[in-house]
Design an enzyme around this catalytic site. Structure first.
Site, PDB file in Angstrom:
ATOM      1  N   SER A 161      -4.324 -18.188   1.904  1.00 33.64           N
ATOM      2  CA  SER A 161      -4.959 -17.457   0.807  1.00 33.64           C
ATOM      3  C   SER A 161      -5.628 -18.397  -0.170  1.00 33.64           C
ATOM      4  CB  SER A 161      -3.940 -16.562   0.099  1.00 33.64           C
ATOM      5  OG  SER A 161      -2.733 -17.223  -0.088  1.00 33.64           O
ATOM      6  N   HIS A 214      -8.698 -14.117   6.106  1.00 28.23           N
ATOM      7  CA  HIS A 214      -7.694 -13.797   5.092  1.00 28.23           C
ATOM      8  C   HIS A 214      -7.496 -12.287   4.967  1.00 28.23           C
ATOM      9  CE1 HIS A 214      -6.429 -13.824   0.617  1.00 28.23           C
ATOM     10  NE2 HIS A 214      -5.376 -13.907   1.405  1.00 28.23           N
ATOM     11  N   GLU A 266     -11.267 -11.267   4.322  1.00 29.83           N
ATOM     12  CA  GLU A 266     -12.206 -12.294   3.845  1.00 29.83           C
ATOM     13  C   GLU A 266     -12.415 -13.296   4.964  1.00 29.83           C
ATOM     14  OE1 GLU A 266     -11.964 -13.395  -0.834  1.00 29.83           O
ATOM     15  OE2 GLU A 266     -10.143 -13.753   0.272  1.00 29.83           O
ATOM     16  N   ASN A 274      -8.717 -13.549  -4.482  1.00 29.51           N
ATOM     17  CA  ASN A 274      -7.620 -14.159  -5.250  1.00 29.51           C
ATOM     18  C   ASN A 274      -8.125 -14.910  -6.478  1.00 29.51           C
ATOM     19  OD1 ASN A 274      -5.452 -13.213  -3.875  1.00 29.51           O
ATOM     20  ND2 ASN A 274      -5.254 -14.970  -2.518  1.00 29.51           N
TER      21      ASN A 274
HETATM   22  N1  CAA Z   1       2.850  -0.934   5.829  1.00 32.03           N
HETATM   23  C1  CAA Z   1       2.177   0.056   6.432  1.00 32.03           C
HETATM   24  N2  CAA Z   1       1.741   1.156   5.785  1.00 32.03           N
HETATM   25  C2  CAA Z   1       2.012   1.266   4.465  1.00 32.03           C
HETATM   26  C3  CAA Z   1       2.717   0.273   3.769  1.00 32.03           C
HETATM   27  C4  CAA Z   1       3.155  -0.869   4.498  1.00 32.03           C
HETATM   28  N3  CAA Z   1       3.810  -1.888   3.907  1.00 32.03           N
HETATM   29  N4  CAA Z   1       2.827   0.664   2.478  1.00 32.03           N
HETATM   30  C5  CAA Z   1       2.223   1.860   2.376  1.00 32.03           C
HETATM   31  N5  CAA Z   1       1.716   2.210   3.574  1.00 32.03           N
HETATM   32  C6  CAA Z   1       0.943   3.423   3.882  1.00 32.03           C
HETATM   33  C7  CAA Z   1       1.788   4.655   3.746  1.00 32.03           C
HETATM   34  O1  CAA Z   1       2.458   4.965   4.957  1.00 32.03           O
HETATM   35  C8  CAA Z   1       0.745   5.708   3.397  1.00 32.03           C
HETATM   36  O2  CAA Z   1       0.069   6.118   4.574  1.00 32.03           O
HETATM   37  P1  CAA Z   1      -0.613   7.567   4.674  1.00 32.03           P
HETATM   38  O3  CAA Z   1      -1.385   7.803   3.408  1.00 32.03           O
HETATM   39  O4  CAA Z   1      -1.485   7.396   5.858  1.00 32.03           O
HETATM   40  O5  CAA Z   1       0.516   8.498   4.842  1.00 32.03           O
HETATM   41  C9  CAA Z   1      -0.270   4.943   2.554  1.00 32.03           C
HETATM   42  O6  CAA Z   1      -0.084   3.549   2.876  1.00 32.03           O
HETATM   43  C10 CAA Z   1      -0.086   5.164   1.093  1.00 32.03           C
HETATM   44  O7  CAA Z   1       1.269   4.844   0.797  1.00 32.03           O
HETATM   45  P2  CAA Z   1       2.155   5.607  -0.260  1.00 32.03           P
HETATM   46  O8  CAA Z   1       1.706   7.045  -0.361  1.00 32.03           O
HETATM   47  O9  CAA Z   1       3.574   5.339   0.046  1.00 32.03           O
HETATM   48  O10 CAA Z   1       1.920   4.850  -1.620  1.00 32.03           O
HETATM   49  P3  CAA Z   1       0.603   4.552  -2.413  1.00 32.03           P
HETATM   50  O11 CAA Z   1      -0.348   5.673  -2.392  1.00 32.03           O
HETATM   51  O12 CAA Z   1       1.087   4.026  -3.732  1.00 32.03           O
HETATM   52  O13 CAA Z   1      -0.075   3.326  -1.628  1.00 32.03           O
HETATM   53  C11 CAA Z   1      -0.415   1.017  -1.428  1.00 32.03           C
HETATM   54  C12 CAA Z   1       0.612   2.148  -1.382  1.00 32.03           C
HETATM   55  C13 CAA Z   1      -1.464   1.200  -0.352  1.00 32.03           C
HETATM   56  C14 CAA Z   1       0.345  -0.280  -1.188  1.00 32.03           C
HETATM   57  C15 CAA Z   1      -1.122   1.052  -2.847  1.00 32.03           C
HETATM   58  O14 CAA Z   1      -0.145   1.076  -3.859  1.00 32.03           O
HETATM   59  C16 CAA Z   1      -2.042  -0.097  -3.086  1.00 32.03           C
HETATM   60  O15 CAA Z   1      -3.196  -0.109  -2.661  1.00 32.03           O
HETATM   61  N6  CAA Z   1      -1.563  -1.140  -3.818  1.00 32.03           N
HETATM   62  C17 CAA Z   1      -2.345  -2.324  -4.109  1.00 32.03           C
HETATM   63  C18 CAA Z   1      -2.272  -3.273  -2.935  1.00 32.03           C
HETATM   64  C19 CAA Z   1      -3.078  -4.527  -3.171  1.00 32.03           C
HETATM   65  O16 CAA Z   1      -3.695  -4.731  -4.202  1.00 32.03           O
HETATM   66  N7  CAA Z   1      -3.046  -5.433  -2.193  1.00 32.03           N
HETATM   67  C20 CAA Z   1      -3.704  -6.705  -2.281  1.00 32.03           C
HETATM   68  C21 CAA Z   1      -2.690  -7.733  -2.573  1.00 32.03           C
HETATM   69  S1  CAA Z   1      -3.428  -9.329  -2.740  1.00 32.03           S
HETATM   70  C22 CAA Z   1      -3.264 -10.003  -1.230  1.00 32.03           C
HETATM   71  O17 CAA Z   1      -2.679  -9.478  -0.320  1.00 32.03           O
HETATM   72  C23 CAA Z   1      -3.929 -11.315  -1.061  1.00 32.03           C
HETATM   73  C24 CAA Z   1      -3.122 -12.522  -1.232  1.00 32.03           C
HETATM   74  O18 CAA Z   1      -3.430 -13.520  -0.618  1.00 32.03           O
HETATM   75  C25 CAA Z   1      -2.044 -12.633  -2.238  1.00 32.03           C
END
Ligand code: CAA
Length: 283
Positions: free
Chosen positions: A119, A140, A152, A190
């Site tokens: 990352s 990424h 990315e 990031n």
């Molecule tokens: N694995 C697989 N599927 C998942 C999951 C996981 N860990 N977490 C949630 N889901 C799925 C759920 O099953 C659900 O699927 P359906 O809609 O198809 O039924 C869907 O995602 C939505 O989940 P929830 O309804 O339980 O919860 P939510 O609406 O709050 O969504 C989320 C959860 C998608 C994680 C949402 O909160 C979100 O987008 N959060 C922000 C995530 C983000 O910003 N990620 C980037 C991080 S930075 C990074 O990764 C880079 C780095 O290098 C640090």
């Protein structure tokens, strides 16, 4: 070249998500982690996730079985790997990645493409360490990988056009969307996200409640998760390492990690994965 078989190294949060996405898209994977118990746990996690998708009617029992049959867990990296691509998702330490590339060069064909899910580490440095900079680039993913549509793509100065086109083809096969990002610490997402998360830690250090910070960003900016909830989800140790690489790489004090973050990582409070971060997950 169309990628059909992948050697995936790493069964942490990202490795597991990448494995699930590859399997769901019908790819054959050979999967290795130095910690064998993590590898088995990660595969069980994928089985559970497939069960949820079956319950939601999005996957049949038969399809799930076919996907899972495409996964082979490896207990060592000694024998010849007949794969077109290696995806590395191991710890963000150059020395670990360098020794991994040495091993991989002994077992992989010289045409095999290597990509890193780093990352923040330099793709040009990793490309040089891989001893195949033309067939090397950054790929990424974002957490949770099965859900987040972005990948990315970071090319090094020596990455070949053919390598980029092959990886773009894989991203399309995974049903995800690529963006190109420059090879500078933090790439694009990031570089913007992590300083914002760091600012949230300063707010908490100065007396704001984590719940208020998160509520503020959810209700005030429509974030799906507040910055502290998101940090616990990504892993505070990972965020600290990204900040340190950006701080060192740019030499700019705006990337200095918040002392509260450092203390929490020192105390082993990494977020969800350790049971405690800005919130408590132990009950
Ligand atoms: N694995 C697989 N599927 C998942 C999951 C996981 N860990 N977490 C949630 N889901 C799925 C759920 O099953 C659900 O699927 P359906 O809609 O198809 O039924 C869907 O995602 C939505 O989940 P929830 O309804 O339980 O919860 P939510 O609406 O709050 O969504 C989320 C959860 C998608 C994680 C949402 O909160 C979100 O987008 N959060 C922000 C995530 C983000 O910003 N990620 C980037 C991080 S930075 C990074 O990764 C880079 C780095 O290098 C640090």
């Amino acid at each position: 070249m169309e990628i059909q078989s992948v050697l995936l190294i790493g069964a942490g949060l990202m490795g597991r998500g990448i494995a699930e996405s590859l399997l769901r898209s019908g790819l054959r994977i050979f999967w290795y982690d130095v910690r064998q118990e993590d590898l088995k746990k990660a595969l069980m996690g994928i089985e559970k996730s497939f069960q949820k998708q079956i319950a939601k009617g999005r996957l049949s029992e038969e399809e799930a079985r076919t996907c899972l049959a495409n996964a082979t867990l490896l207990d060592s990296l000694e024998s010849k790997a007949e794969v077109q691509l290696v995806i590395e998702a191991v710890s963000e330490k150059l020395s670990i990645k360098e020794s991994l590339f040495q091993t991989l060069n002994q077992i992989c064909d010289e045409k095999t493409i290597f990509v890193s899910n780093t990352s923040s580490l330099s793709i040009n440095t990793l490309g040089r360490m891989s001893k195949r900079p033309e067939q090397f680039m950054g790929m990424h993913f974002f957490n949770p990988v099965p859900v987040m549509p972005l990948v990315e793509l970071i090319r090094g100065l020596k990455t070949s056009e053919e390598t980029v086109e092959t990886i773009k083809g894989l991203v399309a096969k995974l049903g995800k969307t690529p963006i190109s990002a420059p090879d500078f610490p933090g790439f694009t997402v990031n570089r913007i996200l992590v300083p914002m998360l760091n600012e949230a830690y300063f707010c908490v250090m100065e007396g704001a409640l984590p719940e208020d910070v998160d509520q503020g960003m959810k209700l005030g900016c429509n974030f799906p998760m507040g910055p502290l909830e998101l940090s616990d989800f990504i892993g505070l140790d990972t965020i600290l390492s990204v900040l340190e690489i950006m701080h060192q790489g740019f030499g700019d004090s705006k990337y200095r990690p918040c002392p509260l973050l450092k203390n929490m990582v020192e105390a082993g409070m990494y977020g969800r994965k350790s049971g405690q971060g800005f919130y408590d997950y132990r009950s």
